[in-house]
Design a protein around this motif. Sequence first.
Motif: not given
Length: 229
Positions: A16-18, A156-158, A167-170, A181-186
């Motif tokens: 997860g994100d955390g 997250i490829s870094t 992914g954010i758009a699609a 996973r919008l938060r992670r991507r942003v």
Amino acid sequence: MSTAQSRPVPTGAEIGDGHPLTVSLLVLTLVSGVVDAVSYLGLGHVFTANMTGNVVVVGFAIAGAPGFSAAGSLTSLGAFLVGSAWAGRLAIRHRHSSRPRWFRTALLLEASLQALATVIGFVAGVRHTQLGLIAVLGLSMGLRNGTVRKLAVRDISTTVLTMTLTGIAADSSLAGGANTRLRRRVLTVVAMIAGAAPGAVLVLHDHGAWALLLATTLVALVALVYRER
């Protein structure tokens, strides 16, 4: 055996994100921004983290576009591939180790390579040792990218953001998606910018070695503090 002890360790896809690994990868994304700021602005328009950019730069150089170096980009690509192969061997060597031990080992190796680049930058100057710095930084980024690929944490490829932005758009609500996973991507995009901006400022003021020191310090700190429950 307690519940905490018997709970299975989450795979990369389940993290997860955390989770400490996600947070660590976000910091490493910031480092990639710093490193590419140094390499692109200070080492002759060459990427050492973003290999897609390097392939395009090779094309520019072949076409004779001014300011682009085929030698620099090919050096970076070659070193990156060697680093990625090294990461694969390291993963095999640690296949029976815990994930934290494997990850910390890879991070310490990356930090060591970036420390070498930092020393070269301070002693000989960033702009006077271009191919040497490109090779060392490309090797460190290949090692990182190969390790992150094996960890398989989603989005997250870094080092690159193309699929993250896609992914954010699609997957957005505008596209009929669930903002997966919008938060992670942003945060990944923000982290890259947060590294590239100060890295660029330092390079533009002829402090490229200090930018490399910043990158080295961040990677070393992640390696030293990384823990999983």
